[in-house]
Structure formats: structure tokens, C-alpha cells
Enzyme design. Structure first.
Site: not given
Length: 422
Positions: A247, A361, A390
Site C-alpha cells: 500500500r 490506518h 488499531e
């Protein structure tokens, strides 16, 4: 040493599996762990990753027993590296996980109380142990929650907190200001991490923030119709990246394109649209077409004219991509390893959706051990305090593998619950 053991186990399983069936889509917990470790540039805690990969299959089975039904095939989302993502057959979004737990609570009459619109303000400590939470109710009333066994933090990251993004960022050169959107809820602003830090928790990997490359330029949402690894084409009609890459690599490549945007393209055969004309989020494709979020062309020339791209350039891009996919040979341009059978752009109708990276994120957070106990700045467990998801750090390193967030949250959430009751 642990990495060497994982590699040895992986090789043994690989050799045995390929010997039995050379065409098998091979996978195992060790491969999952090693890919996660490598994708995060080897800075994560391998012990945490190893436990996650070993327990993730049990998470799938547990949810199945609770009523969540899985599709009988695996998927590969953006940045997932390997086709091991699982999709629910009876839900269209992450809300399905919440509903599954809620329905289980109701069905089994579990002693669970859910307080909505109640903001946690502070962890309560007594003699070094976390014994509760101070909160504020929906009407401003003060609420005190006392914990006999422990407090489990699952408050998420800080993707929607621009100030924290700018303060901690080590990957994007201070470019995560208000001009960069986020896929997160506006409520994901990191207070849980700060509360834990105030209670003595150590923080780890806070500078590692992930962008998702395939979001709506106007609002940062991830809704769309094309598969994650479909072809990426810039506003000049040219490919510019290996669509199956990490990513961070995809996001950096996207931001380097004219205007920092690109088109993700697909055909009617490989779009994520079901037989009822709905996307995976349950949104009619016609809604996207009417709003202009998705552009449809009956053929290459039609699509090119609608997105103001030279038809000859776009056709040449498709032809070259299709030749690679057809032969499954070498992608000499960008090193893409393979194409799924439904990915090539052979025939229309074609779809194009404008995409750009947004904050997705935050890999950093409170430090935990494999029992999901929150560790203090000296690396020792804080009695009574656990965390999952998270809000934690140390699992994903510099770059989270696509699909690992839900596996992380649900798996370590279970670990935290088991640890708290012991």
C-alpha cells in the site's frame, strides 16, 4: 531464531503441498506471518505476528459458529499481497462483525451492557492497577465504570486527528495535513492512545501511518465498484505501478501522478457488482453512475472520451496489459506477478473511477505482549489493562498488509478477553 523456524516450517509445508498438487493455491500461518513481517520492513514484533497468523483461522471458525457466513472463495484486497482475505456472504460491510457479536449477546442472553454516546475520559488506577474508566454520558453526566477483572481498550487509531498525524509522521514528509482525507470515522482521533499513555503505557511505531491508494478524492471513502488489483491508469491513460504491490508503494506512486489522482478501471465482468446490481457495500451501481463517481464506457474509445484521455494511448495500455495477463509471463513494465482470470480488460462495458490516497490506518499505538497486556515504558505489563486492534502498535511495522486489520482486531480482541478473565 523465530524467523528461521518459521521459514523452515514454511518450506516443509510448501514442498509437501506442491508435491501433491502443483496447481494448489498454497497458504499456511507461517507464510502469513513471514509476509506480514517482511511487508512491515521487519520492524514489527514477530512474536505478535506469529500469534496473530496462528489464531486467525480460529477467528474465522468462531465467527462462523456465531452466524457469520463466509464466501467459499478467498479474495485479495489492495495491498493484501496474497489471496487470503475472507468476505462475509450475509453482510455487505464491517457492520456485519458488530451485528454478529450483538446478535450472539442477545441470543445467549450474555450479561453485556452497551453504553452509547458515552465518551471515555480517563483510566482509573489504584495501587498501580487499572481498575476502571471515568467517562461522560450523552447529556454531560459523569459516569464511572469499575472493573473487577480488567479494562480492554479497543478505541482505534488516530487517522482522523490531523494534529497527531503531523506530529508523529515519519513516512510522508509532513504531508498529512487537512488536504489529505481519511477513510476513518471522524471519531478516530487517538484519545484512547493518549489515555493509555497517561496511565503509563509505552507507545510503539507511532510514526508509521498508512495511506490507502484507492479512495474517493472528494471524501476519502473506499466505496467503489472495481476490484482492488484491477488496472490503475493515470490521467494520461498509462499504467504506472504494480497494482498488487504494498500500500505504501501504491500510494507513493499515485501521489506522483499528475494531480495526485488516477483511474482504477475494470470491466462489467470483473467489477465487484452482484447479480442485483449492488456493490459489496450494498450500494446500487446506478447510484455511482448518476453521481459521476463511476464513469461507464461501452468500448475503449467511449470510455476514453468521457475521461478525456487519448483513446489510442488507453487502448495501447489495455492491449499491453492484456498480453501480459493472457500469457501470465513477465510484466516488464512494473513487475506485477500475475493476473486473476477475470482481471484482463478484454471487452466492455468498461468502468473508471477516479482515486487518490487517503489516510487509512495508523500502525502505531500502545505496546502489548502476546497476551494483549498493555506494557509500560519499561516493557512490563500494566496490571488490569489490555488492548486490541488499531489502538495497539507493534504488529504491522511500517506498512500494514491489506486484510490484516480485521484479523488483528478480532483475534487479539479474543486474546484480550481471555487474558482479562484469568
Amino acid at each position: 531464531e523465530q524467523q528461521a523456524k518459521l521459514l523452515a516450517s514454511l518450506k516443509k509445508q510448501w514442498d509437501e503441498a506442491i508435491k501433491k498438487d502443483p496447481d494448489i493455491l498454497f497458504d499456511c500461518p507461517e507464510l502469513h506471518a513471514l509476509q506480514t513481517y517482511k511487508a512491515g520492513d521487519y520492524v514489527a514484533d514477530l512474536a505478535l505476528i506469529d500469534k496473530l497468523s496462528k489464531l486467525a483461522p480460529a477467528t474465522v471458525e468462531r465467527l462462523d459458529k456465531m452466524g457469520l457466513k463466509w464466501n467459499d472463495f478467498s479474495s485479495q484486497y489492495v495491498g493484501a499481497i496474497w489471496p487470503r482475505c475472507h468476505d462475509a456472504a450475509n453482510y455487505t460491510s464491517g457492520q456485519g462483525y458488530i451485528d454478529t457479536f450483538r446478535h450472539t449477546i442477545e441470543k445467549e442472553k450474555l450479561p453485556v451492557t452497551i453504553l452509547l454516546q458515552t465518551k471515555a475520559d480517563e483510566l482509573i488506577k489504584k495501587d498501580g492497577r487499572v481498575v476502571g474508566v471515568k467517562a461522560t454520558g450523552p447529556n454531560g453526566e459523569k459516569v464511572t465504570l469499575n472493573a473487577k477483572k480488567g479494562v480492554i481498550m479497543t478505541s482505534g487509531g488516530f487517522g482522523a486527528n490531523v494534529e497527531m498525524r503531523q506530529k508523529f509522521d515519519k513516512l510522508w514528509g509532513g504531508k498529512l495535513g487537512k488536504n489529505i482525507g481519511t477513510t476513518n470515522s471522524r471519531a478516530i482521533t487517538g484519545e484512547g492512545i493518549l489515555m493509555a499513555e497517561k496511565a503509563g503505557a509505552g507507545l510503539v511505531d507511532m510514526g508509521y501511518i498508512q495511506l490507502l491508494p484507492v479512495t474517493d478524492p472528494e471524501n476519502g471513502t473506499v466505496s467503489g465498484i472495481c476490484q482492488g488489483t484491477a488496472i490503475y491508469v493515470n490521467t494520461e491513460g498509462k499504467r504506472f505501478v504494480n497494482e498488487m504491490g504494498r500500500r505504501d508503494e501504491l500510494s507513493k506512486a499515485a501521489l506522483a501522478q499528475p494531480g495526485g489522482v488516477f483511474y482504477r478501471m475494470c470491466t462489467v465482468k470483473n467489477a465487484r457488482i452482484n447479480k442485483d446490481g449492488l456493490t459489496t457495500l450494498g450500494i446500487p451501481v446506478e447510484t455511482f453512475l448518476k453521481s459521476g463517481k463511476v464513469i461507464r464506457g461501452e468500448n475503449v474509445e467511449d470510455l476514453a472520451s468521457k475521461i478525456k484521455v487519448d483513446p489510442k494511448v488507453l487502448k495501447a495500455t489495455f492491449d499491453k496489459f492484456n498480453d501480459f495477463c493472457r500469457s501470465q509471463g513477465e510484466d516488464k513494465e512494473f513487475g506485477r506477478p500475475s493476473c486473476a482470470p477475470n482481471i484482463p480488460m478484454y471487452e466492455g462495458p468498461y468502468y473508471a473511477e477516479l482515486r487518490t490516497p487517503s489516510v487509512h490506518h495508523t500502525m502505531g499505538g500502545v505496546r502489548i505482549n502476546t497476551n494483549a497486556q498493555v506494557l509500560d515504558t519499561a516493557g512490563k505489563p500494566i496490571p488490569g489493562l489490555f488492548a486490541a486492534g488499531e489502538v495497539t502498535g507493534g504488529i504491522h511495522g511500517t506498512n500494514r498488509v491489506g486484510g490484516n486489520a480485521i484479523a488483528d482486531a478480532l483475534t487479539y480482541g479474543n486474546v484480550a478477553g481471555e487474558s482479562a478473565v484469568k
